[in-house]
Write an enzyme that holds these catalytic residues in place. Structure first.
Site, PDB file in Angstrom:
ATOM      1  CG  HIS A  91     -16.874   2.473   1.549  1.00  0.00           C
ATOM      2  ND1 HIS A  91     -17.417   1.206   1.635  1.00  0.00           N
ATOM      3  CD2 HIS A  91     -16.882   2.965   2.829  1.00  0.00           C
ATOM      4  CE1 HIS A  91     -17.736   0.943   2.891  1.00  0.00           C
ATOM      5  NE2 HIS A  91     -17.438   1.991   3.634  1.00  0.00           N
ATOM      6  CG  HIS A 148      -2.024  -1.412   6.531  1.00  0.00           C
ATOM      7  ND1 HIS A 148      -1.677  -1.141   7.838  1.00  0.00           N
ATOM      8  CD2 HIS A 148      -2.846  -2.503   6.579  1.00  0.00           C
ATOM      9  CE1 HIS A 148      -2.263  -2.018   8.636  1.00  0.00           C
ATOM     10  NE2 HIS A 148      -2.973  -2.857   7.902  1.00  0.00           N
ATOM     11  CG  HIS A 200      10.111   8.577  -0.140  1.00  0.00           C
ATOM     12  ND1 HIS A 200      11.342   7.943  -0.093  1.00  0.00           N
ATOM     13  CD2 HIS A 200      10.370   9.905  -0.254  1.00  0.00           C
ATOM     14  CE1 HIS A 200      12.299   8.857  -0.165  1.00  0.00           C
ATOM     15  NE2 HIS A 200      11.740  10.044  -0.268  1.00  0.00           N
ATOM     16  CG  ASN A 238      -1.576  -5.013  11.094  1.00  0.00           C
ATOM     17  OD1 ASN A 238      -1.770  -3.811  11.233  1.00  0.00           O
ATOM     18  ND2 ASN A 238      -2.358  -5.774  10.351  1.00  0.00           N
ATOM     19  CB  CYS A 242      -5.885  -1.417   8.854  1.00  0.00           C
ATOM     20  SG  CYS A 242      -5.860  -2.891   9.911  1.00  0.00           S
TER      21      CYS A 242
END
Length: 518
Positions: A324, A412, A408, A445, A245
């Site tokens: 990562h 996700h 703002h 989603n 995602c």
């Protein structure tokens, strides 16, 4: 991967905000902060903004020169006439430094405009309808159906999300043909609207980046776009797969890097996920959550490094920070596509997912902090960190207030409980979380494109003003946490916008019930 425990999936964290187990909720950010990620943030600040330190020097030199009179200039010229070697050395140095500055400074990257695809009403999937279709497949046990019903009740999804055509058939008949049809529908729909909004000709696009994690046909999705729009033969194109995602943020970062190399260019980024061939028809609970949460969607974003487009662009990309955690086996395997004992392919979510996501988030924001936080917040953070690390003081690290850095937030929309935990840990208000919650409620989603539905919500509400700072943050398999920071170049007038919220924005926000009526 906890393959030996198929009946212990990540149920509670994604379905509800309860935190019965420490591993099933985000870690407390105040417990510990790793110093190496703070150092990494300052390293980014120095390496990416070194040219800014030259500005005060140039300004002071210019101010000094402005005080010179004609007589001073004449005397300077007479002095230099007898110092030819000094003049040559100084001139060479000035030319060298000027060339180095203009060659190494990053080109500004502008977001000209973007669009989000809104499917037809014919493919809407209310929750009772979802359960009816699941029962009609005949592959789910009563226990599995009850589990899906429970997840839907607490998911935060509303009654107007969308599923592709093949899953509406009785029985569902997913196929490669239907998957291609879904990909073409969502990608071309978003791109058509973007071209109409910007007026950019397809032949003007020099860079194309497409991301879709679970559907990677041959020819690729990027090739499908090149073929459909007859893009030019020397286009620089990339097709990203399997990145989860957060791939939308990765695509923007890749496009940014390419725009540093290819001057005077347009870059088209397309973010989507394909549902058709990735519906799970089995009874392993750890693989059923994606069925309940993921829905159709796509976004197309047009970026450019042309100075001439700044005036009509919406945003400028300020920072991109990627984290990562894939070197850790637990992080690598917490979102894993595999076959269940019956041979059915699905994406399994580990019970460790929330803990892994929290660690990745903490790493990412610790790195991002020095780039965006005001000095007052950085001072308080560093003071408590030094006191704890060097002087062994029994104090908790100071968690900076990111509301001072951003107006703002686009987080996700992965699931209701993820948003609940982030709201608590980042100390955000309901107003800040509203775009994410309403996107989850209205569209579900949509994977990598969800951030753009959230930004479209902010624009439809008329909340974006010139100079506003925006933080987009997403998670992905691997495990990754990535951030984008944008600055608004103009006030967005919702009356002049066309996005998927405009004809119904007056209905939002809505109160999302914890338990559904069915």
């Amino acid at each position: 991967m906890a393959e030996g425990k198929p009946n212990t999936p990540l149920i509670a964290p994604l379905a509800t905000a309860s935190s019965a187990s420490p591993s099933r909720s985000l870690p407390d950010f105040k417990q510990s902060v790793r110093l190496k990620y703070v150092k990494l943030g300052y390293h980014y600040l120095i390496t990416h903004a070194m040219y800014l330190f030259c500005i005060p020097l140039v300004a002071s030199v210019a101010a000094q020169l402005s005080t010179f009179s004609l007589q001073d200039i004449h005397l300077l010229w007479e002095h230099l006439q007898y110092n030819l070697i000094s003049v040559i050395i100084c001139s060479t140095l000035i030319v060298f430094l000027s060339t180095l500055y203009f060659m190494t400074r990053p080109r500004p990257v502008y977001l000209v405009d973007y669009s989000c695809y809104k499917p037809n009403d014919s493919v809407k999937c209310p929750r009772p309808y979802f359960m009816e279709k699941s029962e009609m497949t005949g592959v789910f046990s009563e226990q599995t159906l009850g589990f899906q019903r429970k997840i839907l009740e607490r998911s935060g999804l509303g009654e107007d999300t969308y599923l592709p055509e093949s899953l509406h058939n009785s029985p569902p008949n997913p196929s490669m043909a239907f998957a291609r049809k879904e990909a073409e529908e969502v990608m071309f729909g978003a791109i058509d609207e973007l071209i109409a909004k910007t007026g950019v000709k397809p032949k003007d696009i020099g860079i194309l980046v497409v991301n879709c994690s679970l559907f990677n046909p041959t020819p690729s999705l990027s090739a499908m776009i090149v073929n459909h729009y007859k893009l030019r033969g020397n286009i620089v194109s990339y097709n990203l797969g399997g990145m989860g995602c957060s791939a939308g943020v990765i695509s923007i970062d890749l496009a940014k890097q390419l725009l540093q190399v290819h001057s005077n260019s347009y870059a088209l980024v397309v973010s989507t996920e394909n549902i058709t061939l990735n519906w799970y028809f089995g009874n392993e609970r750890s693989m059923l959550l994606p069925n309940c949460l993921f829905r159709m969607g796509a976004a197309a974003i047009l970026l450019s490094n042309k100075g001439s487009v700044k005036r009509r662009s919406k945003y400028q990309l300020v920072h991109s920070v990627r984290t990562h955690k894939g070197s850790d086996d637990k992080c690598f395997s917490c979102v894993y596509q595999q076959e269940d004992p019956s041979g059915k392919i699905g994406v399994s979510l580990s019970k460790e997912l929330m803990a892994v996501a929290g660690d990745a988030l903490k790493t990412n924001i610790t790195t991002l902090g020095p780039l965006v936080l005001p000095m007052s917040e950085q001072f308080l953070f560093m003071a408590t960190l030094i006191g704890k690390k060097l002087f062994k003081m029994k104090i908790k690290p100071y968690i900076p207030d990111f509301k001072l850095a951003f107006e703002h937030f686009c987080i996700h929309a992965g699931g209701r409980a993820v948003l609940d935990e982030l709201e608590k840990n980042l100390q955000l208000s309901e107003w800040h979380m509203e775009p994410s919650r309403m996107t989850l409620y209205r569209f579900g989603n949509t994977s990598s494109s969800s951030l753009w539905y959230e930004l479209a919500y902010l624009e439809a509400k008329g909340r974006i003003s010139k100079g506003d700072r925006l933080w987009q943050i997403a998670f992905g398999s691997g495990f990754k946490c990535n951030s984008l920071v944008w600055k608004s170049l103009r006030t967005i007038n919702p009356a002049k916008e066309k996005n998927p919220w405009m004809d119904e924005i007056h209905k939002f926000p809505v109160n999302v019930p914890l338990v559904s009526p069915f």
